[in-house]
Design a protein around this motif. Structure first.
Motif, PDB file in Angstrom:
ATOM      1  N   GLU A  23     -68.998 -58.742   1.427  1.00 15.05           N
ATOM      2  CA  GLU A  23     -69.031 -59.832   0.443  1.00 15.05           C
ATOM      3  C   GLU A  23     -68.477 -59.388  -0.908  1.00 15.05           C
ATOM      4  N   ALA A  24     -68.838 -58.155  -1.329  1.00 18.25           N
ATOM      5  CA  ALA A  24     -68.373 -57.675  -2.639  1.00 18.25           C
ATOM      6  C   ALA A  24     -66.863 -57.502  -2.644  1.00 18.25           C
ATOM      7  N   LYS A  67     -64.687 -59.208  -1.179  1.00 24.03           N
ATOM      8  CA  LYS A  67     -64.027 -60.516  -1.351  1.00 24.03           C
ATOM      9  C   LYS A  67     -63.864 -60.850  -2.832  1.00 24.03           C
ATOM     10  N   LYS A  68     -64.700 -60.253  -3.670  1.00 26.46           N
ATOM     11  CA  LYS A  68     -64.644 -60.507  -5.123  1.00 26.46           C
ATOM     12  C   LYS A  68     -64.063 -59.305  -5.858  1.00 26.46           C
ATOM     13  N   SER A  69     -63.409 -58.406  -5.135  1.00 23.47           N
ATOM     14  CA  SER A  69     -62.827 -57.178  -5.692  1.00 23.47           C
ATOM     15  C   SER A  69     -63.859 -56.299  -6.393  1.00 23.47           C
ATOM     16  N   ILE A  70     -65.060 -56.299  -5.867  1.00 25.79           N
ATOM     17  CA  ILE A  70     -66.113 -55.428  -6.405  1.00 25.79           C
ATOM     18  C   ILE A  70     -66.288 -54.264  -5.442  1.00 25.79           C
ATOM     19  N   ASP A 120     -67.823 -54.410 -12.136  1.00 26.68           N
ATOM     20  CA  ASP A 120     -67.064 -54.400 -10.883  1.00 26.68           C
ATOM     21  C   ASP A 120     -67.446 -53.261  -9.951  1.00 26.68           C
ATOM     22  N   GLU A 140     -76.115 -61.889  -1.845  1.00 25.65           N
ATOM     23  CA  GLU A 140     -75.646 -63.056  -2.604  1.00 25.65           C
ATOM     24  C   GLU A 140     -76.033 -62.936  -4.088  1.00 25.65           C
ATOM     25  N   ILE A 164     -70.819 -60.317 -10.949  1.00 28.52           N
ATOM     26  CA  ILE A 164     -69.719 -61.157 -11.446  1.00 28.52           C
ATOM     27  C   ILE A 164     -70.072 -61.705 -12.828  1.00 28.52           C
ATOM     28  N   VAL A 222     -74.232 -59.806  -5.881  1.00 34.22           N
ATOM     29  CA  VAL A 222     -72.814 -60.040  -6.166  1.00 34.22           C
ATOM     30  C   VAL A 222     -72.676 -61.033  -7.323  1.00 34.22           C
ATOM     31  N   LYS A 223     -73.499 -62.075  -7.320  1.00 38.57           N
ATOM     32  CA  LYS A 223     -73.453 -63.077  -8.400  1.00 38.57           C
ATOM     33  C   LYS A 223     -73.773 -62.418  -9.740  1.00 38.57           C
TER      34      LYS A 223
END
Ligand code: KG4
Ligand code: ZN
Length: 356
Positions: free
Chosen positions: A293-294, A296-299, A272, A260, A267, A263-264
């Protein structure tokens, strides 16, 4: 082809490796790791004096084996590198003395390597590795850090643990549960049989003086205490200890917190690509959760090869090979060792007047 002989003795693995680089392809010719786990397990953790003595005993043989296996003679080696910081000082000394003596005898350049830069360089042995800048989550027995890595290895620490490192938490909780040392792999193994939703454990945060919480920092000692209280309560009630459920619940909360906040951080800093390295990067729950999880954020997530997550000399050699792309190309033979040194000052290890 540039060839590096690398030595790692910062903690409890005596390791020597020969690695090379040509056209950005990093190759391991040998990577001998003599683990001292057996020597330390009866004490439930690394005993610094014992570790140093073991390095002293083992290093000539590990060195000989690494050269023999690589089929590369010392004359063909271009650079000799060793970890010089951070780590246990008595242990670092053994690798450093060995490397610098070899450099003097064979007229080779010496490179002192920051252990954490070594860990992040383990990614160079993956089939594909990201172009900088990227965010590195470094999770080991001694460190939990979020580091932004730039084009020329400029490194900026964006987050850290304020108390125990993630690996240390695994080791301490493993001991609490009566599992073998090191706790990380033991917890991961038994957690497979457990229910990760069984116990709700705290996701500890660090308070910000300005109010709220520090977004990219970690704390694991409260979590370890929560497990201790849980174990005490179960013992008091005389119930059977549900070790797999506790292990699974603990493993899950550690992975959730790491993922968590990483990833935050990525962002918020417009990065990326995430790189995950260090002993705890071998944890399968963490690996899967980070990718899930990453994405989901295109990372994109780049994971250290499984066999190079824990301490080894190949990653130290990779750090040297990467550094060789930029001047200056060597450290002073006067460079000593240091138990602690910030990663964002790693470039000073190559200055004429070394920092320690
Ligand atoms: O990177 P490393 O070899 O040494 C340091 O530089 O500290 O990391 C060792 C740490 C230990 O705390 C160990 O318990 C943890 O990595 N570890 C794991 C796993 N394998 C090793 N933690 C969780 N899951 C694993 N599979
Ligand atoms: Zn390490």
């Amino acid at each position: 082809m540039i060839k590096v002989l690398a030595i790692e003795t910062s903690c409890d693995e005596t390791s020597v490796s020969v690695v090379s680089n040509s056209d950005d392809i990093y190759k391991i010719h040998s990577n001998i790791v003599a683990s001292q786990i057996k020597d330390h397990s009866r004490w439930g953790g690394v005993v610094p004096e014992l570790a140093a003595r073991k390095h002293l005993e083992l290093i000539p043989f590990v060195l000989e084996q690494a050269l023999e296996e690589s089929k590369i003679s010392i004359d063909e080696i271009d650079v000799i590198a060793s970890t010089v910081t951070p780590g246990l000082v008595g242990c670092l000394r053994i690798g450093s003395i060995t490397a610098r003596s070899l450099c003097s005898l064979h007229s080779k350049p010496f490179m002192g390597i920051h252990h954490l830069e070594g860990h992040l360089s383990s990614i160079l042995f993956s089939k594909n590795f990201p172009k900088p800048p990227f965010l590195t989550l470094l999770v080991s027995g001694g460190h939990t850090e979020l580091i932004k890595v730039g084009e020329r290895r400029e490194m900026q620490r964006l987050g850290r643990s304020y108390d125990d490192a993630a690996g240390e938490a695994f080791d301490k909780v493993g001991r609490l549960l009566g599992l073998s040392y090191p706790g990380g792999p033991a917890i991961a193994k038994i957690a497979k049989k457990g229910n990760a939703s069984k116990f709700k454990l705290p996701r500890c945060k660090i308070s910000d003086k300005e109010g709220g919480f520090l977004k990219y920092d970690f704390s694991f000692s409260g979590l370890k205490t929560a497990v201790l209280r849980l174990v005490e309560k179960i013992n008091l009630n005389g119930d059977e200890m549900p070790i797999p459920d506790i292990a699974a619940s603990f493993e899950r909360v550690v992975a959730e917190v790491l993922v968590e906040r990483t990833v935050k951080c990525a962002i918020d800093h417009g990065l990326d690509n995430i790189v995950v390295v260090g002993g705890v990067a071998a944890n399968n729950t963490l690996r899967k959760m980070m990718i899930g999880e990453a994405s989901k954020k295109s990372i994109k997530v780049y994971l250290a090869p499984l066999n190079l997550c824990t301490d080894n000399a190949a990653m130290i050699g990779a750090a040297a090979l990467f550094r060789l792309k930029f001047a200056p190309h060597e450290s002073s033979l006067k460079l000593g060792i240091s138990g602690r040194f910030p990663i964002d000052q790693a470039n000073t290890l190559y200055e004429k007047n070394p920092p320690f």
